[in-house]
Design an enzyme around this catalytic site. Sequence first.
Site, short mmCIF file in Angstrom:
data_model
loop_
_atom_site.label_atom_id
_atom_site.label_comp_id
_atom_site.label_asym_id
_atom_site.label_seq_id
_atom_site.Cartn_x
_atom_site.Cartn_y
_atom_site.Cartn_z
N ASN A 47 0.84 -1.19 0.00
CA ASN A 47 0.00 0.00 0.00
C ASN A 47 0.88 1.25 0.00
OD1 ASN A 47 0.59 -0.86 2.67
ND2 ASN A 47 -1.15 0.23 3.54
N GLU A 49 0.36 5.29 0.63
CA GLU A 49 -0.58 6.32 1.08
C GLU A 49 -0.14 7.71 0.64
OE1 GLU A 49 -1.08 5.53 5.29
OE2 GLU A 49 -2.23 3.71 4.85
N CYS A 58 -4.24 0.67 -2.39
CA CYS A 58 -4.08 -0.60 -1.68
C CYS A 58 -3.00 -1.46 -2.34
CB CYS A 58 -5.38 -1.39 -1.69
SG CYS A 58 -6.69 -0.69 -0.70
N GLU A 60 -3.03 -4.65 -3.07
CA GLU A 60 -3.51 -5.56 -4.11
C GLU A 60 -3.58 -4.84 -5.46
OE1 GLU A 60 -4.79 -4.92 -1.14
OE2 GLU A 60 -6.20 -6.46 -0.51
N CYS A 91 -10.22 -5.31 0.45
CA CYS A 91 -11.34 -4.37 0.58
C CYS A 91 -12.25 -4.48 -0.65
CB CYS A 91 -10.81 -2.94 0.74
SG CYS A 91 -10.26 -2.19 -0.80
N1 THU Z 1 -5.33 -1.59 2.49
C1 THU Z 1 -4.78 -2.40 1.55
O1 THU Z 1 -3.64 -2.18 1.10
N2 THU Z 1 -5.51 -3.45 1.11
C2 THU Z 1 -6.76 -3.74 1.54
O2 THU Z 1 -7.39 -4.66 1.01
C3 THU Z 1 -7.34 -3.01 2.67
C4 THU Z 1 -6.65 -1.77 3.05
C5 THU Z 1 -4.56 -0.42 2.94
C6 THU Z 1 -5.14 0.91 2.54
C7 THU Z 1 -4.56 1.83 3.58
O3 THU Z 1 -3.26 2.22 3.17
C8 THU Z 1 -4.44 0.95 4.82
O4 THU Z 1 -4.51 -0.40 4.35
C9 THU Z 1 -5.52 1.17 5.85
O5 THU Z 1 -6.78 1.08 5.29
#
Ligand code: THU
Length: 138
Positions: A47, A49, A58, A60, A91
């Site tokens: 991920n 940000e 994310c 994935e 998610c």
């Molecule tokens: N996140 C992912 O990378 N994959 C997911 O399927 C769920 C959430 C990340 C997004 C964000 O950077 C952190 O997790 C918190 O939500």
Amino acid sequence: MSVDAPQRAALVAAANDARSRAYAPYSAFPVGSAVLTADGAIYSGCNVESAAYPLGCCAERVAIYKAVSDGHRAIRCVVVVTDTSPPAAPCGGCRQVILEFGPDAEVICTNPAGDTRETSMTQLLPFGFGGSELRGRG
Ligand code: THU
């Protein structure tokens, strides 16, 4: 055909490795992912940000976009690593993106302790909206 043990081990290792490079200063929730393409390639992602929160991506999706941008459009398996117990599943937004390139993909959710939950896109996103809906307009 399901993913064999060596491929699975390689995917889990790649996802854990990617997780170590997560850029998650705002959530402090590092995630790693790895995908296996139909032709046997492995792409990983973490991920990433942003201070402008909605721009984050994310793990994935990073892995899938890397694969697709290299020309691999068919995804057989997605591994996601989070440090949660039980391991977290992708998610909703990522489920939609996985559906685009891997409607029959296996999905393996795991954590660094090795706890694992295995599922599939048919279980995670039943009755999903895909390209066939757009092609089926009346
Ligand atoms: N996140 C992912 O990378 N994959 C997911 O399927 C769920 C959430 C990340 C997004 C964000 O950077 C952190 O997790 C918190 O939500």
